[in-house]
Design an enzyme around this catalytic site. Sequence first.
Site, PDB file in Angstrom:
ATOM      1  N   GLU A 186       1.072  -1.151   0.299  1.00 57.88           N
ATOM      2  CA  GLU A 186       0.176   0.212  -0.102  1.00 57.88           C
ATOM      3  C   GLU A 186       0.556   1.287  -0.102  1.00 57.88           C
ATOM      4  O   GLU A 186       1.826   1.347   0.474  1.00 57.88           O
ATOM      5  CB  GLU A 186      -0.459   0.045   0.916  1.00 57.88           C
ATOM      6  CG  GLU A 186      -2.330   0.685   1.358  1.00 57.88           C
ATOM      7  CD  GLU A 186      -3.282   1.295   0.677  1.00 57.88           C
ATOM      8  OE1 GLU A 186      -3.176  -0.478  -0.293  1.00 57.88           O
ATOM      9  OE2 GLU A 186      -2.943   1.819  -0.643  1.00 57.88           O
ATOM     10  N   SER A 187       0.734   2.293  -1.500  1.00 63.54           N
ATOM     11  CA  SER A 187       1.993   2.775  -1.314  1.00 63.54           C
ATOM     12  C   SER A 187       2.079   4.467  -0.593  1.00 63.54           C
ATOM     13  O   SER A 187       3.148   4.693   0.054  1.00 63.54           O
ATOM     14  CB  SER A 187       1.860   3.328  -2.248  1.00 63.54           C
ATOM     15  OG  SER A 187       0.744   3.426  -3.135  1.00 63.54           O
ATOM     16  N   CYS A 236       4.414  -2.162  -8.461  1.00 63.61           N
ATOM     17  CA  CYS A 236       3.018  -1.689  -7.832  1.00 63.61           C
ATOM     18  C   CYS A 236       3.507  -0.357  -6.991  1.00 63.61           C
ATOM     19  O   CYS A 236       3.517  -0.087  -7.232  1.00 63.61           O
ATOM     20  CB  CYS A 236       2.234  -3.452  -7.308  1.00 63.61           C
ATOM     21  SG  CYS A 236       0.753  -3.150  -7.980  1.00 63.61           S
ATOM     22  N   ILE A 296      -2.536  -6.856  -8.840  1.00 62.22           N
ATOM     23  CA  ILE A 296      -3.240  -7.129  -8.060  1.00 62.22           C
ATOM     24  C   ILE A 296      -4.104  -5.234  -7.647  1.00 62.22           C
ATOM     25  O   ILE A 296      -2.618  -4.690  -7.079  1.00 62.22           O
ATOM     26  CB  ILE A 296      -2.740  -7.642  -6.220  1.00 62.22           C
ATOM     27  CG1 ILE A 296      -2.430  -8.889  -7.001  1.00 62.22           C
ATOM     28  CG2 ILE A 296      -3.030  -7.374  -4.868  1.00 62.22           C
ATOM     29  CD1 ILE A 296      -0.921  -9.363  -5.611  1.00 62.22           C
ATOM     30  N   ARG A 297      -5.230  -4.934  -7.346  1.00 63.30           N
ATOM     31  CA  ARG A 297      -5.086  -3.770  -7.637  1.00 63.30           C
ATOM     32  C   ARG A 297      -4.359  -2.291  -8.212  1.00 63.30           C
ATOM     33  O   ARG A 297      -3.256  -1.736  -7.398  1.00 63.30           O
ATOM     34  CB  ARG A 297      -5.211  -3.386  -5.646  1.00 63.30           C
ATOM     35  CG  ARG A 297      -6.762  -4.503  -5.238  1.00 63.30           C
ATOM     36  CD  ARG A 297      -7.037  -3.225  -3.971  1.00 63.30           C
ATOM     37  NE  ARG A 297      -7.221  -2.083  -3.768  1.00 63.30           N
ATOM     38  CZ  ARG A 297      -6.841  -1.297  -2.915  1.00 63.30           C
ATOM     39  NH1 ARG A 297      -6.484  -1.634  -1.477  1.00 63.30           N
ATOM     40  NH2 ARG A 297      -7.349  -0.231  -3.199  1.00 63.30           N
ATOM     41  N   HIS A 311       3.196  -7.612  -9.860  1.00 62.80           N
ATOM     42  CA  HIS A 311       3.737  -8.555  -9.284  1.00 62.80           C
ATOM     43  C   HIS A 311       4.787 -10.047  -9.448  1.00 62.80           C
ATOM     44  O   HIS A 311       4.297 -11.189 -10.166  1.00 62.80           O
ATOM     45  CB  HIS A 311       2.976  -9.243  -8.033  1.00 62.80           C
ATOM     46  CG  HIS A 311       2.089  -8.215  -7.233  1.00 62.80           C
ATOM     47  ND1 HIS A 311       2.910  -7.851  -6.235  1.00 62.80           N
ATOM     48  CD2 HIS A 311       1.454  -7.219  -7.470  1.00 62.80           C
ATOM     49  CE1 HIS A 311       2.818  -6.786  -5.595  1.00 62.80           C
ATOM     50  NE2 HIS A 311       0.981  -6.706  -6.872  1.00 62.80           N
ATOM     51  N   GLU A 350       7.238 -11.885  -8.601  1.00 61.69           N
ATOM     52  CA  GLU A 350       7.294 -12.821  -7.637  1.00 61.69           C
ATOM     53  C   GLU A 350       6.144 -13.317  -7.034  1.00 61.69           C
ATOM     54  O   GLU A 350       6.532 -14.504  -6.535  1.00 61.69           O
ATOM     55  CB  GLU A 350       8.051 -12.115  -6.089  1.00 61.69           C
ATOM     56  CG  GLU A 350       6.585 -10.881  -5.318  1.00 61.69           C
ATOM     57  CD  GLU A 350       6.288  -9.532  -6.029  1.00 61.69           C
ATOM     58  OE1 GLU A 350       6.524  -9.698  -7.217  1.00 61.69           O
ATOM     59  OE2 GLU A 350       5.325  -9.071  -5.243  1.00 61.69           O
TER      60      GLU A 350
HETATM   61  N1  GLN Z   1      -3.088  -0.803  -4.474  1.00 60.80           N
HETATM   62  C1  GLN Z   1      -1.697  -0.388  -4.197  1.00 60.80           C
HETATM   63  C2  GLN Z   1      -1.276   1.222  -3.547  1.00 60.80           C
HETATM   64  O1  GLN Z   1      -2.300   1.799  -4.260  1.00 60.80           O
HETATM   65  C3  GLN Z   1      -0.476  -1.347  -4.945  1.00 60.80           C
HETATM   66  C4  GLN Z   1      -1.431  -2.418  -4.940  1.00 60.80           C
HETATM   67  C5  GLN Z   1       0.115  -3.255  -4.823  1.00 60.80           C
HETATM   68  O2  GLN Z   1       0.627  -3.728  -4.824  1.00 60.80           O
HETATM   69  N2  GLN Z   1      -0.584  -4.331  -4.993  1.00 60.80           N
HETATM   70  O3  GLN Z   1      -0.405   1.008  -3.492  1.00 60.80           O
END
Ligand code: GLN
Length: 187
Positions: free
Chosen positions: A48-49, A79, A133-134, A169, A171
């Site tokens: 989560e950034s 990500c 993923i998101r 990702h 990994e």
């Molecule tokens: N949705 C996350 C973000 O905005 C990033 C998602 C992820 O790292 N898989 O930070």
Amino acid sequence: MKIGILAVQGAFLEQEAVLDQLNVSWKEIRRKKDLDDHFDGLILPGGESTVQGKLLRELHLFHPLLEMIQQDIPVLATCAGMILLSEKIGGQTSPHLKTIPMNVMRNAYGRQLASFHTTAEYRGLGKVPMTFIRAPYVSGAAEGVKILSTVDHHIVAVQYRNQTALSFHPELDQDLRIHQDFLGRCR
Ligand code: GLN
């Protein structure tokens, strides 16, 4: 060779597992003191950034990491890591390290919370499996930012100087070529 993995939040264990598979030593970066070691490369994992950016500042990692990146340490960012590096974040007023002159859109694949998987062409590597993923995507990039891959007309992988940034990702897939390519730059 030793790789530093940012380990304040998110998917750092998965990065460690990949480096283990490739027999490369790594160290978790959790506080400023961890940066006393010499690293040949830096991994910024997914997660989560917003939380990661906040923790970087609170743990006094922000400026030393920024300096390392500006001094050209090879970086692999996935990500949330990609978002940390972006100069602009769509709809958000406070970007983070800003070391890649590009614009990213967070959670850009609609409201899709679950992951999706695809295979796409990646410059120099051919077809690569990709798990999102998101995920963010890059909505614009300055000249000099090399586009490595696009999915559905959106940029999902870039190279800028010492930094590789990915929306997906690697990994989480069994294909280790992107990590191998990064490690090749660390030697
Ligand atoms: N949705 C996350 C973000 O905005 C990033 C998602 C992820 O790292 N898989 O930070």
